[in-house]
Design an enzyme around this catalytic site. Sequence first.
Site, PDB file in Angstrom:
ATOM      1  N   ASP A  68       0.848  -1.199   0.000  1.00 29.15           N
ATOM      2  CA  ASP A  68       0.000   0.000   0.000  1.00 29.15           C
ATOM      3  C   ASP A  68       0.881   1.246   0.000  1.00 29.15           C
ATOM      4  O   ASP A  68       1.959   1.246   0.595  1.00 29.15           O
ATOM      5  CB  ASP A  68      -0.882  -0.007   1.266  1.00 29.15           C
ATOM      6  CG  ASP A  68      -2.150   0.806   1.095  1.00 29.15           C
ATOM      7  OD1 ASP A  68      -2.047   2.025   0.868  1.00 29.15           O
ATOM      8  OD2 ASP A  68      -3.248   0.220   1.182  1.00 29.15           O
ATOM      9  N   GLY A  73      -5.457   5.034   2.299  1.00 26.00           N
ATOM     10  CA  GLY A  73      -5.534   4.103   3.430  1.00 26.00           C
ATOM     11  C   GLY A  73      -4.776   4.644   4.627  1.00 26.00           C
ATOM     12  O   GLY A  73      -4.213   5.741   4.575  1.00 26.00           O
ATOM     13  N   TYR A 101     -12.694   6.829 -12.347  1.00 25.77           N
ATOM     14  CA  TYR A 101     -12.882   5.627 -11.529  1.00 25.77           C
ATOM     15  C   TYR A 101     -13.612   4.547 -12.329  1.00 25.77           C
ATOM     16  O   TYR A 101     -13.125   3.418 -12.466  1.00 25.77           O
ATOM     17  CB  TYR A 101     -13.665   5.998 -10.280  1.00 25.77           C
ATOM     18  CG  TYR A 101     -13.857   4.853  -9.300  1.00 25.77           C
ATOM     19  CD1 TYR A 101     -12.778   4.266  -8.655  1.00 25.77           C
ATOM     20  CD2 TYR A 101     -15.137   4.385  -9.004  1.00 25.77           C
ATOM     21  CE1 TYR A 101     -12.965   3.221  -7.746  1.00 25.77           C
ATOM     22  CE2 TYR A 101     -15.327   3.355  -8.089  1.00 25.77           C
ATOM     23  CZ  TYR A 101     -14.234   2.773  -7.464  1.00 25.77           C
ATOM     24  OH  TYR A 101     -14.428   1.752  -6.560  1.00 25.77           O
ATOM     25  N   LYS A 140     -11.870   1.055 -13.753  1.00 28.41           N
ATOM     26  CA  LYS A 140     -12.292  -0.289 -13.331  1.00 28.41           C
ATOM     27  C   LYS A 140     -12.749  -1.115 -14.523  1.00 28.41           C
ATOM     28  O   LYS A 140     -12.526  -2.337 -14.569  1.00 28.41           O
ATOM     29  CB  LYS A 140     -13.407  -0.181 -12.289  1.00 28.41           C
ATOM     30  CG  LYS A 140     -12.945   0.336 -10.944  1.00 28.41           C
ATOM     31  CD  LYS A 140     -12.070  -0.671 -10.202  1.00 28.41           C
ATOM     32  CE  LYS A 140     -11.730  -0.168  -8.809  1.00 28.41           C
ATOM     33  NZ  LYS A 140     -10.866  -1.094  -8.065  1.00 28.41           N
ATOM     34  N   THR A 160     -20.191  -0.779   0.369  1.00 25.82           N
ATOM     35  CA  THR A 160     -19.874  -1.523   1.583  1.00 25.82           C
ATOM     36  C   THR A 160     -19.551  -0.530   2.690  1.00 25.82           C
ATOM     37  O   THR A 160     -18.964   0.520   2.432  1.00 25.82           O
ATOM     38  CB  THR A 160     -18.666  -2.444   1.309  1.00 25.82           C
ATOM     39  OG1 THR A 160     -19.035  -3.394   0.304  1.00 25.82           O
ATOM     40  CG2 THR A 160     -18.238  -3.195   2.551  1.00 25.82           C
ATOM     41  N   ARG A 204     -18.233   9.216   1.882  1.00 26.18           N
ATOM     42  CA  ARG A 204     -19.326   8.273   1.658  1.00 26.18           C
ATOM     43  C   ARG A 204     -20.418   8.473   2.709  1.00 26.18           C
ATOM     44  O   ARG A 204     -20.175   8.976   3.805  1.00 26.18           O
ATOM     45  CB  ARG A 204     -18.788   6.843   1.644  1.00 26.18           C
ATOM     46  CG  ARG A 204     -18.029   6.576   0.342  1.00 26.18           C
ATOM     47  CD  ARG A 204     -17.472   5.187   0.220  1.00 26.18           C
ATOM     48  NE  ARG A 204     -16.101   5.095   0.651  1.00 26.18           N
ATOM     49  CZ  ARG A 204     -15.284   4.087   0.345  1.00 26.18           C
ATOM     50  NH1 ARG A 204     -15.713   3.107  -0.409  1.00 26.18           N
ATOM     51  NH2 ARG A 204     -14.041   4.055   0.788  1.00 26.18           N
TER      52      ARG A 204
HETATM   53  N1  NAD Z   1     -15.835   0.164  -0.116  1.00 26.05           N
HETATM   54  C1  NAD Z   1     -16.694   0.017  -1.108  1.00 26.05           C
HETATM   55  O1  NAD Z   1     -17.901   0.236  -0.933  1.00 26.05           O
HETATM   56  C2  NAD Z   1     -16.226  -0.469  -2.457  1.00 26.05           C
HETATM   57  C3  NAD Z   1     -17.180  -0.638  -3.452  1.00 26.05           C
HETATM   58  C4  NAD Z   1     -16.778  -1.067  -4.700  1.00 26.05           C
HETATM   59  C5  NAD Z   1     -15.451  -1.356  -4.940  1.00 26.05           C
HETATM   60  N2  NAD Z   1     -14.540  -1.186  -3.973  1.00 26.05           N
HETATM   61  C6  NAD Z   1     -13.125  -1.447  -4.309  1.00 26.05           C
HETATM   62  O2  NAD Z   1     -12.466  -2.076  -3.230  1.00 26.05           O
HETATM   63  C7  NAD Z   1     -11.122  -1.579  -3.139  1.00 26.05           C
HETATM   64  C8  NAD Z   1     -10.875  -1.043  -1.750  1.00 26.05           C
HETATM   65  O3  NAD Z   1     -11.760   0.038  -1.490  1.00 26.05           O
HETATM   66  P1  NAD Z   1     -11.865   0.725  -0.052  1.00 26.05           P
HETATM   67  O4  NAD Z   1     -13.264   1.138   0.143  1.00 26.05           O
HETATM   68  O5  NAD Z   1     -11.223  -0.134   0.945  1.00 26.05           O
HETATM   69  O6  NAD Z   1     -11.018   2.057  -0.295  1.00 26.05           O
HETATM   70  P2  NAD Z   1      -9.781   2.636   0.510  1.00 26.05           P
HETATM   71  O7  NAD Z   1      -9.457   3.956  -0.089  1.00 26.05           O
HETATM   72  O8  NAD Z   1     -10.038   2.580   1.979  1.00 26.05           O
HETATM   73  O9  NAD Z   1      -8.648   1.578   0.193  1.00 26.05           O
HETATM   74  C9  NAD Z   1      -7.874   1.610  -0.978  1.00 26.05           C
HETATM   75  C10 NAD Z   1      -6.447   1.326  -0.589  1.00 26.05           C
HETATM   76  O10 NAD Z   1      -5.624   1.295  -1.748  1.00 26.05           O
HETATM   77  C11 NAD Z   1      -4.444   2.044  -1.499  1.00 26.05           C
HETATM   78  N3  NAD Z   1      -3.938   2.501  -2.786  1.00 26.05           N
HETATM   79  C12 NAD Z   1      -4.553   3.310  -3.672  1.00 26.05           C
HETATM   80  N4  NAD Z   1      -3.762   3.495  -4.745  1.00 26.05           N
HETATM   81  C13 NAD Z   1      -2.636   2.773  -4.528  1.00 26.05           C
HETATM   82  C14 NAD Z   1      -1.453   2.558  -5.263  1.00 26.05           C
HETATM   83  N5  NAD Z   1      -1.253   3.124  -6.459  1.00 26.05           N
HETATM   84  N6  NAD Z   1      -0.501   1.751  -4.738  1.00 26.05           N
HETATM   85  C15 NAD Z   1      -0.676   1.152  -3.544  1.00 26.05           C
HETATM   86  N7  NAD Z   1      -1.781   1.335  -2.790  1.00 26.05           N
HETATM   87  C16 NAD Z   1      -2.747   2.135  -3.277  1.00 26.05           C
HETATM   88  C17 NAD Z   1      -4.902   3.150  -0.581  1.00 26.05           C
HETATM   89  O11 NAD Z   1      -3.855   3.767   0.139  1.00 26.05           O
HETATM   90  C18 NAD Z   1      -5.860   2.412   0.322  1.00 26.05           C
HETATM   91  O12 NAD Z   1      -5.210   1.820   1.410  1.00 26.05           O
HETATM   92  C19 NAD Z   1     -10.968  -0.541  -4.241  1.00 26.05           C
HETATM   93  O13 NAD Z   1     -10.357  -1.133  -5.357  1.00 26.05           O
HETATM   94  C20 NAD Z   1     -12.383  -0.155  -4.560  1.00 26.05           C
HETATM   95  O14 NAD Z   1     -12.501   0.277  -5.896  1.00 26.05           O
HETATM   96  C21 NAD Z   1     -14.887  -0.730  -2.729  1.00 26.05           C
END
Ligand code: NAD
Length: 330
Positions: free
Chosen positions: A45, A50, A159, A163, A189, A200
């Site tokens: 990460d 994050g 975004y 994806k 989620t 969110r």
């Molecule tokens: N939470 C939701 O409702 C939801 C819904 C649909 C899809 N998703 C997908 O699930 C995944 C996680 O989402 P989340 O809600 O935990 O978001 P989040 O922002 O909490 O987590 C994403 C993580 O990825 C890391 N990151 C981003 N770009 C990076 C890079 N280039 N290199 C290394 N680390 C990187 C961030 O630092 C973070 O820790 C994402 O791919 C998101 O698209 C989440």
Amino acid sequence: MTSNEERPGSGRRFQRALVTGGSGFLGSHVCDALVAAGTAVVCLDNHCTGDPANVAHLMGHPLFSLVTADVSEGAEVAGRVDLVLHLASPASPSDYARLPLETLAAGGPGTAAALRVARRDGARFVLASTSEVYGDPLEHPQREDYWGNVNPVGPRAMYDEAKRYAEALTTTYGRVHGLSTGIVRIFNTYGPRLRADDGRAVPNFIRQAVADLPLTVYGSGDQTRSLCYVDDTVAGLLALAGSDHPGPVNIGSQEEVTVRDLALLIRDLTGSRSVLDFRPAPPDDPRQRRPDIGRARRLLGWSPRVPLREGLLRTIAATAERPSLSRAEP
Ligand SMILES: NC(=O)c1ccc[n+]([C@@H]2O[C@H](COP(=O)([O-])OP(=O)(O)OC[C@H]3O[C@@H](n4cnc5c(N)ncnc54)[C@H](O)[C@@H]3O)[C@@H](O)[C@H]2O)c1
């Protein structure tokens, strides 16, 4: 945490997994579940959205290691892995608006780098995709064979299209190189560790409600969301990982709630005196989103188990335990 071992469709055990985006909201729960199941985890990460605090409790665990790196610049992972879960990407609308090119890079070069690790080791690869690939959908509920209604030059395009490209890359890479790949399309989620300032609805409402601030509702509040508790989402993702199915598979809740009712429920559950504050809807905000989860039920034996009210109570309790999560700049 509901153990994925209790879930059908998650029979396969992995020795060592790479989790990109592992210190984010969802990723940190994935790391927890894998470590609990006895799988060693390399969490990669760059902490752009994050927080290392999300995995602080795993630091020092013999099955856990944290690599600080940008996956879009390549994923150097020493030692063999048999599972790659690619979650790294900004995920909330305010984050990807702030990091638009980084979001495209995480979906493009970032996905390619994660796929290369899987190919190097012959590992199972799973992409965390999103319901946003359906855009502002014209079909309800959304099934996996619906191709979506996405604006490729709109304010959320960085975004949605990243994806969609990541899905195409995953599928094509799997075909060309004979790699076992899977795609989960995750719907909204929520749960502990969502950042209060990530924009969110659930963390926003909780942060505002506990402070008795007005609850900001964008648009009329009649737009609906289907909110899945994080333990359920993680179980679905790991169930697909444990299968050989390529997906895509929708993972989400079918319990649809209007944004206004969600605000009122959170107000009740927190015992808040907040009023509702209606503001103009952002452009391209989807009006309705609900997954058809028939495929996940059939293939993985998966369906969500935690009702909205219960999940919100757990989230509110966790926010109270980590008050920094309920503080954010207005
Ligand atoms: N939470 C939701 O409702 C939801 C819904 C649909 C899809 N998703 C997908 O699930 C995944 C996680 O989402 P989340 O809600 O935990 O978001 P989040 O922002 O909490 O987590 C994403 C993580 O990825 C890391 N990151 C981003 N770009 C990076 C890079 N280039 N290199 C290394 N680390 C990187 C961030 O630092 C973070 O820790 C994402 O791919 C998101 O698209 C989440």
